[in-house]
Design a protein around this motif. Structure first.
Motif, PDB file in Angstrom:
ATOM      1  N   ALA A   1       0.829  -1.214   0.000  1.00  0.00           N
ATOM      2  CA  ALA A   1       0.000   0.000   0.000  1.00  0.00           C
ATOM      3  C   ALA A   1       0.859   1.258   0.000  1.00  0.00           C
ATOM      4  O   ALA A   1       0.633   2.183  -0.775  1.00  0.00           O
ATOM      5  CB  ALA A   1      -0.926  -0.011   1.213  1.00  0.00           C
ATOM      6  N   TRP A   2       1.896   1.274   0.851  1.00  0.00           N
ATOM      7  CA  TRP A   2       2.684   2.503   1.010  1.00  0.00           C
ATOM      8  C   TRP A   2       3.537   2.810  -0.214  1.00  0.00           C
ATOM      9  O   TRP A   2       4.005   3.934  -0.383  1.00  0.00           O
ATOM     10  CB  TRP A   2       3.537   2.422   2.279  1.00  0.00           C
ATOM     11  N   GLN A   3       3.778   1.809  -1.081  1.00  0.00           N
ATOM     12  CA  GLN A   3       4.540   2.089  -2.298  1.00  0.00           C
ATOM     13  C   GLN A   3       3.860   3.177  -3.128  1.00  0.00           C
ATOM     14  O   GLN A   3       4.520   3.931  -3.843  1.00  0.00           O
ATOM     15  CB  GLN A   3       4.730   0.810  -3.129  1.00  0.00           C
ATOM     16  N   PHE A   4       2.535   3.280  -2.994  1.00  0.00           N
ATOM     17  CA  PHE A   4       1.796   4.270  -3.781  1.00  0.00           C
ATOM     18  C   PHE A   4       2.302   5.690  -3.486  1.00  0.00           C
ATOM     19  O   PHE A   4       2.564   6.479  -4.403  1.00  0.00           O
ATOM     20  CB  PHE A   4       0.296   4.121  -3.473  1.00  0.00           C
ATOM     21  N   LEU A   5       2.473   5.991  -2.205  1.00  0.00           N
ATOM     22  CA  LEU A   5       2.924   7.334  -1.829  1.00  0.00           C
ATOM     23  C   LEU A   5       4.355   7.579  -2.310  1.00  0.00           C
ATOM     24  O   LEU A   5       4.698   8.673  -2.778  1.00  0.00           O
ATOM     25  CB  LEU A   5       2.829   7.485  -0.312  1.00  0.00           C
ATOM     26  N   PHE A   6       5.181   6.561  -2.207  1.00  0.00           N
ATOM     27  CA  PHE A   6       6.581   6.667  -2.628  1.00  0.00           C
ATOM     28  C   PHE A   6       6.655   6.888  -4.141  1.00  0.00           C
ATOM     29  O   PHE A   6       7.348   7.791  -4.617  1.00  0.00           O
ATOM     30  CB  PHE A   6       7.296   5.369  -2.232  1.00  0.00           C
ATOM     31  N   VAL A   7       5.910   6.084  -4.889  1.00  0.00           N
ATOM     32  CA  VAL A   7       5.914   6.221  -6.349  1.00  0.00           C
ATOM     33  C   VAL A   7       5.280   7.558  -6.752  1.00  0.00           C
ATOM     34  O   VAL A   7       5.744   8.216  -7.686  1.00  0.00           O
ATOM     35  CB  VAL A   7       5.179   5.036  -7.016  1.00  0.00           C
ATOM     36  N   PHE A   8       4.254   7.965  -6.018  1.00  0.00           N
ATOM     37  CA  PHE A   8       3.636   9.260  -6.312  1.00  0.00           C
ATOM     38  C   PHE A   8       4.649  10.389  -6.120  1.00  0.00           C
ATOM     39  O   PHE A   8       4.725  11.313  -6.946  1.00  0.00           O
ATOM     40  CB  PHE A   8       2.410   9.466  -5.413  1.00  0.00           C
ATOM     41  N   GLY A   9       5.455  10.291  -5.057  1.00  0.00           N
ATOM     42  CA  GLY A   9       6.513  11.274  -4.838  1.00  0.00           C
ATOM     43  C   GLY A   9       7.495  11.273  -5.996  1.00  0.00           C
ATOM     44  O   GLY A   9       7.886  12.329  -6.506  1.00  0.00           O
ATOM     45  N   ALA A  10       7.883  10.086  -6.436  1.00  0.00           N
ATOM     46  CA  ALA A  10       8.831   9.971  -7.549  1.00  0.00           C
ATOM     47  C   ALA A  10       8.221  10.532  -8.831  1.00  0.00           C
ATOM     48  O   ALA A  10       8.879  11.239  -9.596  1.00  0.00           O
ATOM     49  CB  ALA A  10       9.210   8.506  -7.748  1.00  0.00           C
ATOM     50  N   TRP A  11       6.940  10.245  -9.039  1.00  0.00           N
ATOM     51  CA  TRP A  11       6.233  10.732 -10.226  1.00  0.00           C
ATOM     52  C   TRP A  11       6.196  12.265 -10.230  1.00  0.00           C
ATOM     53  O   TRP A  11       6.438  12.907 -11.260  1.00  0.00           O
ATOM     54  CB  TRP A  11       4.811  10.151 -10.220  1.00  0.00           C
ATOM     55  N   CYS A  12       5.954  12.865  -9.060  1.00  0.00           N
ATOM     56  CA  CYS A  12       5.948  14.330  -8.947  1.00  0.00           C
ATOM     57  C   CYS A  12       7.323  14.892  -9.300  1.00  0.00           C
ATOM     58  O   CYS A  12       7.435  15.908  -9.994  1.00  0.00           O
ATOM     59  CB  CYS A  12       5.580  14.762  -7.527  1.00  0.00           C
ATOM     60  N   ALA A  13       8.374  14.227  -8.817  1.00  0.00           N
ATOM     61  CA  ALA A  13       9.732  14.733  -9.047  1.00  0.00           C
ATOM     62  C   ALA A  13      10.085  14.694 -10.530  1.00  0.00           C
ATOM     63  O   ALA A  13      10.802  15.556 -11.036  1.00  0.00           O
ATOM     64  CB  ALA A  13      10.736  13.900  -8.251  1.00  0.00           C
ATOM     65  N   LEU A  14       9.588  13.680 -11.253  1.00  0.00           N
ATOM     66  CA  LEU A  14       9.960  13.512 -12.654  1.00  0.00           C
ATOM     67  C   LEU A  14       8.964  14.188 -13.592  1.00  0.00           C
ATOM     68  O   LEU A  14       8.635  13.654 -14.647  1.00  0.00           O
ATOM     69  CB  LEU A  14      10.082  12.022 -12.981  1.00  0.00           C
ATOM     70  N   GLY A  15       8.448  15.333 -13.179  1.00  0.00           N
ATOM     71  CA  GLY A  15       7.614  16.099 -14.095  1.00  0.00           C
ATOM     72  C   GLY A  15       6.143  16.096 -13.757  1.00  0.00           C
ATOM     73  O   GLY A  15       5.373  16.907 -14.279  1.00  0.00           O
ATOM     74  N   GLY A  16       5.725  15.203 -12.901  1.00  0.00           N
ATOM     75  CA  GLY A  16       4.309  15.147 -12.529  1.00  0.00           C
ATOM     76  C   GLY A  16       3.852  16.435 -11.870  1.00  0.00           C
ATOM     77  O   GLY A  16       2.776  16.960 -12.180  1.00  0.00           O
ATOM     78  N   ALA A  17       4.684  16.955 -10.968  1.00  0.00           N
ATOM     79  CA  ALA A  17       4.323  18.178 -10.253  1.00  0.00           C
ATOM     80  C   ALA A  17       4.137  19.323 -11.236  1.00  0.00           C
ATOM     81  O   ALA A  17       3.192  20.114 -11.119  1.00  0.00           O
ATOM     82  CB  ALA A  17       5.396  18.511  -9.217  1.00  0.00           C
ATOM     83  N   ALA A  18       5.045  19.391 -12.216  1.00  0.00           N
ATOM     84  CA  ALA A  18       4.952  20.470 -13.202  1.00  0.00           C
ATOM     85  C   ALA A  18       3.658  20.345 -14.004  1.00  0.00           C
ATOM     86  O   ALA A  18       2.988  21.340 -14.285  1.00  0.00           O
ATOM     87  CB  ALA A  18       6.168  20.425 -14.128  1.00  0.00           C
ATOM     88  N   ARG A  19       3.308  19.079 -14.345  1.00  0.00           N
ATOM     89  CA  ARG A  19       2.092  18.902 -15.144  1.00  0.00           C
ATOM     90  C   ARG A  19       0.838  19.185 -14.324  1.00  0.00           C
ATOM     91  O   ARG A  19      -0.200  19.538 -14.854  1.00  0.00           O
ATOM     92  CB  ARG A  19       2.056  17.481 -15.714  1.00  0.00           C
TER      93      ARG A  19
END
Lengths: 250, 396
Positions: free
Chosen positions: B212-230
């Motif tokens: 379950a907690w991998q979701f938050l970790f991957v979400f953080g990684a996704w944000c760092a790799l351009g997700g936050a900008a999008r």
């Protein structure tokens, strides 16, 4: 010569009296803040049966911390002290407390026994002490919650009120047993199901902080344990009386 | 290139403007809060965000760690390829494993002491927890397998698992970011549906379920790799902010009923039935959304170029956030030591407070010392610093 003996005797009597006073003070000085012995939820069955039949049968279902080992342990544990306190406070009510403690049982493992005792003995009130073993064994908190629900339903189905009683405050063991999630779930279930929660943990922590008992100390005889159980029994009696809106005799 | 390199001193980082100091700041604060949460409640506990909503410092910590892991190892994977990045990530996981075993040794020392010196019939039942000392062969092996979980030592095993499986996720994130996030969400959903878990010893499951907690970790990684900008258009919208603020207020109201049970009557029964239990083990959706709401408002009110980030008052938290593995382990150790002191000295609330403050000061001093040491090493002329980059801004 006579004078000396008389003085010696008088002196011994005085110190003896002072010591007796000290122990009785130690035994009684365990006041509990009112909010810890009152509840938003009420014990309707208890109120009804006590008013109508002048009797109160209680079953305590618990694990190791509902007992005391050693000589006279049974009579000194909190279920017996609860009986004494309730008899004192409810003069003309026939109070009987039956206690069955089985060590190392999780809530789930206790449900069956709780249901059997509730149907066989037909108590007016079931007091269910649980949580410690679940915390020690790291049972999934969700499974613990489910077991609590089942136990409450079993008691209510048998026509009894139920009080949940949570783990002891044991400051030495805090780094070893994580009781918080289990206590949180007990509070949550008690709110959801409108049952009374006796917060033994908070009460004992209050005594520790107020300096009533030294719960940190490395080694104690049975004396401290007996005093704590006596105080728990009396606080529990107050909770029962308050939640059932019963008037005390004295 | 310069922007993404992890530099060694705060001064250098602020000069390049590359490192988002907010990450360090909030990770440092989360480390302090985790330390305070591990101690018995005292005055400082009132600063802990878990008293005001569903999520707590753990969410902040995991999210930022996912973010920084993607930042550091994403660059490595881009520049040097999959194999090199994987080697670095696994090296980091190994370091965390060693740290975990080290903490376990300290834990064993503490409880062995208690087992030998503590004898109180009042706690006869609780003392049974020490039974495992009678069979060290089983216990120590289970601890090495990460199945035996002492109190307060649940976070590091979660990290180890997250990092071990991070390379393929990172690989996918760099190619099809949204697909990677989709896989993560799917696993999260399946976990809830099929009740996946990792078994613990002797019973039960891991406190933090990695499925379950991998979701938050991957979400953080996704944000760092351009997700936050999008997501930026969404983040700046006043509607998002209003919704976030409303959610936080609602969560605060619910939390208040935990502290003041007589307020409980205000929550409709149907809402209670739907909402409870709010499950931390499986990262309840309510907790995740609470973290999102906090993040939305934090990003809005604390800008990347906020002058306060350079202030000396926030330096202690930022320094701690920059050396999170060391400071996290130190925090767990200090929580053990603090408990021990409190038990030995039988002190009251005053002592609890002093121990908490001293703990935070020690964590800060240690972070400063590590910074100074790395700075000095860096000036030594050695340029073989590739491995050190992991330490400065790595996975945890």
């Amino acid at each position: 010569m006579k004078r000396w003996v008389a003085m010696l005797v008088a002196g011994l009597c005085l110190t003896g009296a002072a010591r007796a006073e000290e122990t009785s003070r130690a035994a009684t000085n365990c006041a509990v803040p009112p909010e810890l012995v009152s509840s938003d939820n009420s014990l309707k069955k208890v109120a009804e049966v006590v008013a109508k039949e002048r009797k109160l049968d209680i079953v305590v279902v618990g694990t190791g911390s509902s007992t005391l080992s050693g000589p006279g342990g049974g009579g000194a544990a909190y279920p017996a002290r609860l009986e004494v306190a309730l008899r004192q406070k409810l003069g003309n009510v026939d109070v009987n407390v039956f206690s069955e403690a089985q060590t190392k049982r999780t809530a789930e493992e206790m449900v069956e026994n709780l249901a059997r005792l509730a149907t066989e003995r037909r108590p007016t009130l079931v007091i269910w002490q649980t949580g410690t073993v679940d915390a020690m064994r790291g049972i999934n908190p969700d499974d613990f919650t489910t077991a609590l629900d089942e136990g409450i339903s079993a008691a209510q189905k048998a026509g009894a009120d139920i009080v949940l009683l949570n783990p002891q405050y044991s400051p030495r063991m805090e780094t070893m047993i994580s009781v918080t999630p289990y206590m949180d779930n007990m509070r949550m279930v008690s709110q959801q199901r409108d049952v009374v929660l006796f917060d033994r943990f908070a009460i004992m922590r209050h005594w520790s902080e107020a300096g009533d008992f030294d719960l940190f100390g490395a080694s104690h005889g049975l004396g401290l344990a007996k005093q704590v159980h006596d105080c728990i029994g009396r606080a529990l009696a107050d909770m029962v009386l308050n939640a059932a809106h019963l008037k005390t005799q004295n | 290139m310069k922007l993404l390199r992890v530099d060694d001193t705060v001064a250098a980082i602020t000069a390049t403007g590359g490192r988002d100091l907010r990450l360090d700041l909030f990770r440092g604060l989360a480390l302090w809060l985790i330390f305070v949460d591990h101690l018995p409640p005292n005055v400082l506990s009132w600063f802990s965000i878990r008293n005001y909503g569903f999520s707590d410092a753990t969410e902040i910590f995991i999210f930022i760690s996912g973010y920084t892991a993607a930042f550091v190892y994403g660059r490595a994977m881009f520049d040097r390829g999959f194999v090199v990045a994987t080697a670095r990530i696994w090296r980091r996981a190994w370091q965390i494993y060693v740290a975990h075993v080290f903490l376990f040794a300290i834990y064993l020392a503490e409880i062995s002491y208690v087992a030998a010196h503590f004898e109180n019939p009042l706690y006869a039942e609780e003392m049974n927890i020490l039974d495992f000392l009678k069979q060290p062969d089983v216990t120590i092996i289970q601890a090495l397998l990460l199945k035996f979980r002492p109190v307060n030592m649940d976070v590091l095993p979660l990290y180890i698992v997250l990092l071990v499986f991070f390379p393929p996720i990172l690989w996918l994130l760099e190619r099809r970011a949204d697909l990677a996030l989709g896989v993560s969400v799917a696993l999260y959903a399946v976990t809830w549906e099929l009740e996946l878990y990792l078994p613990a010893y002797p019973d039960g499951a891991w406190y933090f379920n990695p499925y379950a907690w991998q979701f938050l970790f991957v979400f953080g990684a996704w944000c760092a790799l351009g997700g936050a900008a999008r997501m930026a258009p969404l983040l700046v919208s006043p509607i998002t902010r209003t919704l976030a603020a409303l959610y936080l207020l609602a969560a605060l109201a619910v939390t208040l009923t935990w502290h003041f049970p007589h307020l409980g009557g205000w929550i409709p029964r149907a809402v209670e039935m739907w909402m409870y239990p709010i499950n931390k083990t499986d990262l309840d959706v309510l907790r995740f959304v609470h973290f999102l709401a906090l993040a939305v408002l934090t990003v809005y009110f604390v800008r990347k170029d906020w002058v306060g980030l350079a202030s000396r008052w926030l330096r202690p938290a930022i320094l701690c956030g920059q050396h999170s593995l060391e400071i996290f382990c130190l925090g767990v150790f200090l929580a053990f030591a603090g408990h021990f002191l409190m038990a030995e000295m039988a002190g009251g609330a005053g002592l609890h407070f002093i121990i908490s403050i001293i703990g935070i000061l020690i964590m800060t001093a240690a972070a400063w010392l590590i910074t100074w040491y790395k700075d000095m090493e860096g000036k030594g002329g050695s340029r073989a610093r590739g491995a050190d980059a992991d330490l400065a801004g790595g996975g945890i």
